[in-house]
Design a protein around this motif. Structure first.
Motif, PDB file in Angstrom:
ATOM      1  N   ALA A  24       0.811  -1.224   0.000  1.00  0.00           N
ATOM      2  CA  ALA A  24       0.000   0.000   0.000  1.00  0.00           C
ATOM      3  C   ALA A  24       0.846   1.277   0.000  1.00  0.00           C
ATOM      4  O   ALA A  24       0.578   2.202  -0.782  1.00  0.00           O
ATOM      5  CB  ALA A  24      -0.966  -0.016   1.177  1.00  0.00           C
ATOM      6  N   PRO A  25       1.885   1.398   0.857  1.00  0.00           N
ATOM      7  CA  PRO A  25       2.722   2.608   0.807  1.00  0.00           C
ATOM      8  C   PRO A  25       3.447   2.762  -0.527  1.00  0.00           C
ATOM      9  O   PRO A  25       3.645   3.899  -1.003  1.00  0.00           O
ATOM     10  CB  PRO A  25       3.725   2.406   1.951  1.00  0.00           C
ATOM     11  CG  PRO A  25       3.068   1.438   2.873  1.00  0.00           C
ATOM     12  CD  PRO A  25       2.280   0.525   1.992  1.00  0.00           C
ATOM     13  N   GLY A  41      13.023   0.504  -0.622  1.00  0.00           N
ATOM     14  CA  GLY A  41      12.278  -0.265   0.374  1.00  0.00           C
ATOM     15  C   GLY A  41      13.044  -1.507   0.802  1.00  0.00           C
ATOM     16  O   GLY A  41      13.050  -1.866   1.984  1.00  0.00           O
ATOM     17  N   GLY A  42      13.732  -2.143  -0.165  1.00  0.00           N
ATOM     18  CA  GLY A  42      14.498  -3.341   0.140  1.00  0.00           C
ATOM     19  C   GLY A  42      15.675  -3.072   1.060  1.00  0.00           C
ATOM     20  O   GLY A  42      15.982  -3.884   1.935  1.00  0.00           O
ATOM     21  N   ILE A 256      11.396  13.386  -0.746  1.00  0.00           N
ATOM     22  CA  ILE A 256      11.273  13.010   0.675  1.00  0.00           C
ATOM     23  C   ILE A 256      10.075  12.089   0.874  1.00  0.00           C
ATOM     24  O   ILE A 256      10.159  11.066   1.563  1.00  0.00           O
ATOM     25  CB  ILE A 256      11.156  14.262   1.563  1.00  0.00           C
ATOM     26  CG1 ILE A 256      12.463  15.061   1.515  1.00  0.00           C
ATOM     27  CG2 ILE A 256      10.808  13.878   3.001  1.00  0.00           C
ATOM     28  CD1 ILE A 256      12.371  16.411   2.203  1.00  0.00           C
ATOM     29  N   ALA A 257       8.941  12.463   0.240  1.00  0.00           N
ATOM     30  CA  ALA A 257       7.725  11.641   0.371  1.00  0.00           C
ATOM     31  C   ALA A 257       7.959  10.245  -0.197  1.00  0.00           C
ATOM     32  O   ALA A 257       7.569   9.241   0.413  1.00  0.00           O
ATOM     33  CB  ALA A 257       6.565  12.324  -0.345  1.00  0.00           C
ATOM     34  N   ASN A 258       8.617  10.162  -1.351  1.00  0.00           N
ATOM     35  CA  ASN A 258       8.874   8.863  -1.975  1.00  0.00           C
ATOM     36  C   ASN A 258       9.768   7.986  -1.102  1.00  0.00           C
ATOM     37  O   ASN A 258       9.519   6.785  -0.939  1.00  0.00           O
ATOM     38  CB  ASN A 258       9.534   9.055  -3.341  1.00  0.00           C
ATOM     39  CG  ASN A 258       8.538   9.473  -4.413  1.00  0.00           C
ATOM     40  OD1 ASN A 258       7.334   9.486  -4.183  1.00  0.00           O
ATOM     41  ND2 ASN A 258       9.032   9.817  -5.580  1.00  0.00           N
ATOM     42  N   VAL A 259      10.810   8.577  -0.543  1.00  0.00           N
ATOM     43  CA  VAL A 259      11.711   7.827   0.325  1.00  0.00           C
ATOM     44  C   VAL A 259      10.953   7.311   1.548  1.00  0.00           C
ATOM     45  O   VAL A 259      11.103   6.150   1.949  1.00  0.00           O
ATOM     46  CB  VAL A 259      12.917   8.687   0.756  1.00  0.00           C
ATOM     47  CG1 VAL A 259      13.709   7.996   1.862  1.00  0.00           C
ATOM     48  CG2 VAL A 259      13.818   8.972  -0.435  1.00  0.00           C
ATOM     49  N   ALA A 263      10.257   3.485   2.372  1.00  0.00           N
ATOM     50  CA  ALA A 263      10.790   2.971   3.641  1.00  0.00           C
ATOM     51  C   ALA A 263       9.683   2.333   4.477  1.00  0.00           C
ATOM     52  O   ALA A 263       9.892   1.295   5.122  1.00  0.00           O
ATOM     53  CB  ALA A 263      11.458   4.095   4.424  1.00  0.00           C
ATOM     54  N   LEU A 264       8.483   2.945   4.468  1.00  0.00           N
ATOM     55  CA  LEU A 264       7.350   2.384   5.209  1.00  0.00           C
ATOM     56  C   LEU A 264       6.961   1.023   4.629  1.00  0.00           C
ATOM     57  O   LEU A 264       6.682   0.072   5.380  1.00  0.00           O
ATOM     58  CB  LEU A 264       6.160   3.340   5.153  1.00  0.00           C
ATOM     59  CG  LEU A 264       4.876   2.869   5.853  1.00  0.00           C
ATOM     60  CD1 LEU A 264       5.125   2.597   7.330  1.00  0.00           C
ATOM     61  CD2 LEU A 264       3.764   3.918   5.692  1.00  0.00           C
ATOM     62  N   GLY A 265       6.960   0.918   3.299  1.00  0.00           N
ATOM     63  CA  GLY A 265       6.688  -0.372   2.670  1.00  0.00           C
ATOM     64  C   GLY A 265       7.723  -1.410   3.077  1.00  0.00           C
ATOM     65  O   GLY A 265       7.393  -2.558   3.366  1.00  0.00           O
ATOM     66  N   GLY A 266       8.995  -0.982   3.139  1.00  0.00           N
ATOM     67  CA  GLY A 266      10.064  -1.885   3.577  1.00  0.00           C
ATOM     68  C   GLY A 266       9.893  -2.316   5.021  1.00  0.00           C
ATOM     69  O   GLY A 266      10.135  -3.479   5.369  1.00  0.00           O
ATOM     70  N   LEU A 267       9.476  -1.371   5.884  1.00  0.00           N
ATOM     71  CA  LEU A 267       9.223  -1.696   7.290  1.00  0.00           C
ATOM     72  C   LEU A 267       8.127  -2.755   7.413  1.00  0.00           C
ATOM     73  O   LEU A 267       8.272  -3.736   8.160  1.00  0.00           O
ATOM     74  CB  LEU A 267       8.812  -0.433   8.049  1.00  0.00           C
ATOM     75  CG  LEU A 267       8.271  -0.636   9.482  1.00  0.00           C
ATOM     76  CD1 LEU A 267       9.353  -1.231  10.376  1.00  0.00           C
ATOM     77  CD2 LEU A 267       7.757   0.683  10.051  1.00  0.00           C
ATOM     78  N   MET A 268       7.035  -2.582   6.678  1.00  0.00           N
ATOM     79  CA  MET A 268       5.926  -3.533   6.757  1.00  0.00           C
ATOM     80  C   MET A 268       6.333  -4.901   6.202  1.00  0.00           C
ATOM     81  O   MET A 268       5.896  -5.939   6.708  1.00  0.00           O
ATOM     82  CB  MET A 268       4.710  -2.976   6.021  1.00  0.00           C
ATOM     83  CG  MET A 268       4.140  -1.726   6.673  1.00  0.00           C
ATOM     84  SD  MET A 268       2.767  -1.001   5.757  1.00  0.00           S
ATOM     85  CE  MET A 268       1.496  -2.224   6.058  1.00  0.00           C
TER      86      MET A 268
END
Length: 344
Positions: A24-25, A41-42, A256-259, A263-268
């Motif tokens: 989703a992110p 994200g990886g 900044i928003a893309n990073v 990053a949130l997608g990577g966290l999940m």
């Protein structure tokens, strides 16, 4: 069913829910190539978080890894790389078969391979067929596959109703990739089994039993990172319309928003395996290979439920939703059968 087994199943459900929501992110990322988004994200999920969590858990980070021979670490790393190949094939499977057929075939194969090959390789298949509990857990695997098939059918009905097709439908190529994805994705199950000496060493250092698997993720996900990041960087370097420089040249607020979204997608994505470790720790040792079956079947379950919550099925009509609901109920029944089998 004991409280420990119940909690193990619930933690696997939480991990699968995180896996079902992780993309989703990524959908919020704008004007970036898929390769750049996946690589950012990886880096968070496969490198930054495993290393950070392990550094917090271990009394001496480097001494812990130095204590293992290459013969112990290499299989863990290679199975992680195998899982990484499955990740890449997963995306390509969706491209050529579409979401419903691609997920159904890929998840079905990885569920079978990851669950049953582990005890077969370890010479423990007699536990499955020679005991009442083993036979019941095996029945749970069969019921889970039925549930996955029903959810897949619901997805096909939805896509047909809404006129959704794979971007480049190719049955022959898609089926080959789905089989490869299913086999290679099971590398995570094999890696967790190969990493048992690492889990035992973490426990000997006083790491909480719920977290003993997490230090092994540095090696497992390191293997996955080499494959995935290598694929992304080769694509960014060789494909004409792709450029990491162009992706990072967007306006600063968007950058900044893309990073942050990547990053949130990577966290999940990482959290699915954080909770997988907690669930795995609660499963009886003789049935620990069932963790993979629970994770993959719950992934399909949560994917369907998330789709309903996001109203992705609103225009599909009653029949696809009814079939989806039936499939979700069957997967829940399968989890209970497996839980009862492990309790015997």
């Amino acid at each position: 069913m004991s409280n420990a087994i119940t909690m193990g199943i619930l933690w696997h459900l939480v991990g699968a829910a995180s896996a079902a929501c992780f993309y989703a992110p990524f959908k919020k990322v704008q004007r970036w190539s898929w390769e750049t988004m996946w690589a950012v994200g990886g880096c968070v999920s496969w490198i930054i978080l495993p290393w950070t969590v392990s550094a917090l858990l271990l009394p001496n980070f480097w001494a812990y890894y130095d204590g293992f021979s290459l013969s112990t670490l290499l299989p863990v790393f290679l199975f992680g790389a195998m899982w990484g190949i499955g990740n890449i094939n997963y995306g390509l499977t969706m491209r050529y078969l579409g979401m419903s057929m691609g997920i159904g075939i890929a998840i079905g194969i990885t569920l079978i391979v990851g669950t049953l090959m582990t005890p077969i390789i370890a010479g423990k298949f007699d536990v499955l067929i020679g005991t009442a509990g083993g036979r019941m857990t095996l029945l749970g695997v069969v019921v889970a596959l039925v549930g996955v098939a029903i959810v897949t059918r619901a997805g096909q009905l939805k896509e047909r109703k809404m006129g959704i097709r794979a971007e480049e439908f190719n049955l022959k190529k898609g089926l080959l990739l789905a089989v490869m994805c299913g086999i290679f994705s099971a590398g995570m199950s094999f890696a967790m089994d190969a990493a048992k000496p690492m889990h035992e060493a973490a426990a000997a250092l006083g790491v909480d039993p719920l977290y003993v698997a997490l230090p092994s993720y540095v090696v497992i996900m390191g293997g996955g990172a080499v494959v995935n990041l290598g694929f992304c960087f080769i694509r960014l370097a060789k494909v004409k319309n792709l450029s990491i420089k162009a992706d990072f040249s967007v306006a600063k607020p968007l950058l900044i928003a893309n990073v942050l979204f990547a990053a949130l997608g990577g966290l999940m994505w990482y959290l699915q395996f954080f909770f997988y470790a907690r669930g795995h720790a609660r499963i009886p040792a003789q049935y620990d290979y069932m963790s993979w079956m629970l994770h993959m079947s719950f992934y399909v379950l949560c994917g369907g439920l998330v789709g309903l919550l996001l109203k992705e099925w609103k225009a599909a009509g009653r029949r696809p939703v009814s079939v989806l609901s039936l499939g979700c109920v069957v997967i829940i029944i399968a989890a209970n059968i497996v839980g009862l089998g492990m309790a015997n």
